[in-house]
Motif scaffolding. Structure first.
Motif, mmCIF file in Angstrom:
data_model
loop_
_atom_site.group_PDB
_atom_site.id
_atom_site.type_symbol
_atom_site.label_atom_id
_atom_site.label_comp_id
_atom_site.label_asym_id
_atom_site.label_seq_id
_atom_site.Cartn_x
_atom_site.Cartn_y
_atom_site.Cartn_z
ATOM 1 N N ALA A 161 43.793 -23.732 2.587
ATOM 2 C CA ALA A 161 42.370 -23.977 2.876
ATOM 3 C C ALA A 161 42.200 -25.175 3.796
ATOM 4 N N ALA A 162 42.928 -26.245 3.527
ATOM 5 C CA ALA A 162 42.783 -27.468 4.324
ATOM 6 C C ALA A 162 43.235 -27.237 5.760
ATOM 7 N N LEU A 167 42.190 -26.135 11.610
ATOM 8 C CA LEU A 167 42.472 -25.330 12.801
ATOM 9 C C LEU A 167 41.213 -25.055 13.617
ATOM 10 N N PHE A 168 40.075 -24.889 12.930
ATOM 11 C CA PHE A 168 38.842 -24.515 13.629
ATOM 12 C C PHE A 168 37.910 -25.704 13.854
ATOM 13 N N HIS A 169 38.273 -26.860 13.294
ATOM 14 C CA HIS A 169 37.411 -28.035 13.383
ATOM 15 C C HIS A 169 37.195 -28.457 14.836
ATOM 16 N N GLU A 215 31.970 -21.553 4.420
ATOM 17 C CA GLU A 215 32.090 -20.342 5.231
ATOM 18 C C GLU A 215 33.531 -20.137 5.696
ATOM 19 N N LEU A 216 34.166 -21.247 6.112
ATOM 20 C CA LEU A 216 35.560 -21.147 6.563
ATOM 21 C C LEU A 216 36.466 -20.676 5.436
ATOM 22 N N GLU A 217 36.236 -21.203 4.243
ATOM 23 C CA GLU A 217 37.069 -20.794 3.108
ATOM 24 C C GLU A 217 36.812 -19.322 2.757
ATOM 25 N N GLY A 218 35.541 -18.902 2.872
ATOM 26 C CA GLY A 218 35.228 -17.493 2.646
ATOM 27 C C GLY A 218 35.935 -16.612 3.668
ATOM 28 N N LEU A 219 35.988 -17.085 4.898
ATOM 29 C CA LEU A 219 36.649 -16.331 5.964
ATOM 30 C C LEU A 219 38.157 -16.264 5.724
#
Length: 290
Positions: A161-162, A167-169, A215-219
């Motif tokens: 997750a981290a 990666l998208f930050h 949202e990122l974690e859901g993705l």
DNA sequence: CATTTCACCTGGTGGC
DNA sequence: TGCCACCAGGTGAAAT
């Protein structure tokens, strides 16, 4: 053509059939060479080598190769099993592009059009590379001069997750474009980008850096689920994908949005929309994805 | 540097 | 049936 689940399915199938075998002879055909390594050097490097293991990294199929039979390996009196436990000394790397196939056949099987490589094995089997559009690439690398091949991005099946969030930050491109970037994540292509965004309820045009941590974690979770489900069903056969034995996959039956333009969303009945993003057809539900 | 567009190929499909 | 435009699972080079 093939994304992570299709490449994984092919690599597993090829591994089951050729692991422990030995390359006897290699034939390369075709007008222009779809090869990263020139055909002559590739054939010379491959012939005589044992195949220790075949696996996937990103969208690449990697064949780990042992020493050639006529080299001093035999002086150790190694049996094939011992040899399988030895360190690889070279790799044959296959990228299937859009339409590539890697098939294990018998030598007398009809040769399909656009067959660019035939690798005959000591067992009598044959490994064939077929690729109509010639976007695929074949590469031979000596491990004495190179390090082992590793896909450039993170593995979508094991990324934490981290790390996923990192990666998208700060990225100012659409999340769909980011998912397709192999330097960020390796293995996601057009089908699974669209399908994972649908399952996560995220619009493909949202900027990657603007997604919330939740949202990122859901993705990340949706992507892992989609990829694992697809592997379980042998991948998606949209037009011509087949595994190492020539069998089609079944995950196309589970697609929620990919190539369903105008059809009712399976969750809310709203017609699925299509747009072009990062040069690729992009499918989403305007109701379920925000 | 980061992001977007396009060329690379062949074949299938659907409209006229 | 023929012709044509458009579409296709990917990727890197060139342009912005």
């Amino acid at each position: 053509m093939p994304e992570l689940p299709e490449v994984e399915t092919i690599a597993r199938g090829v591994n089951l059939r050729v692991r422990g075998d030995r390359i006897v002879e290699v034939w390369f055909g075709g007008k222009r060479e779809p090869f990263k390594t020139p055909a002559a050097r590739q054939a010379k490097g491959l012939e005589g080598r044992s195949i220790l293991e075949v696996h996937r990294t990103g969208k690449h199929i990697v064949c780990e190769l042992g020493a050639a039979a006529d080299r001093p390996l035999d002086q150790r009196g190694g049996s094939p099993l011992v040899e399988c436990a030895s360190e690889p000394s070279a790799q044959w790397i296959v990228h299937l592009g859009m339409t590539g196939r890697l098939l294990v056949t018998t030598p007398d099987a009809p040769v399909a059009p656009h067959t660019h490589a035939r690798v005959s094995l000591m067992s009598g089997r044959e490994l064939r590379f077929v690729d109509p559009r010639r976007f695929g690439r074949l590469e031979f690398r000596e491990l004495s001069r190179n390090t082992g091949f590793l896909a450039p991005g993170a593995d979508p099946l094991s990324v934490t997750a981290a790390e996923f969030a990192r990666l998208f930050h700060g990225r100012r491109l659409a999340i769909k474009a980011a998912l397709l970037n192999q330097k960020i994540l390796s293995g996601v292509g057009n089908i699974y980008a669209d399908e994972s965004l649908f399952r996560a309820g995220i619009r493909p045009r949202r900027l990657a850096g603007r997604l919330s941590r939740a949202e990122l974690e859901g993705l990340r979770l949706a992507l892992g689920e989609v990829l694992r489900d697809a592997i379980r069903l042998g991948g998606s056969s949209v037009s011509d994908y087949v595994d190492a034995e020539g069998a089609r996959g079944f995950f196309q039956l589970e697609h929620c949005v990919y190539q369903r333009t105008g059809l009712p969303c399976l969750r809310c009945q709203t017609p699925i929309r299509r747009l072009v993003l990062a040069g690729r057809g992009t499918h989403y539900c305007p109701q379920c994805q925000r």
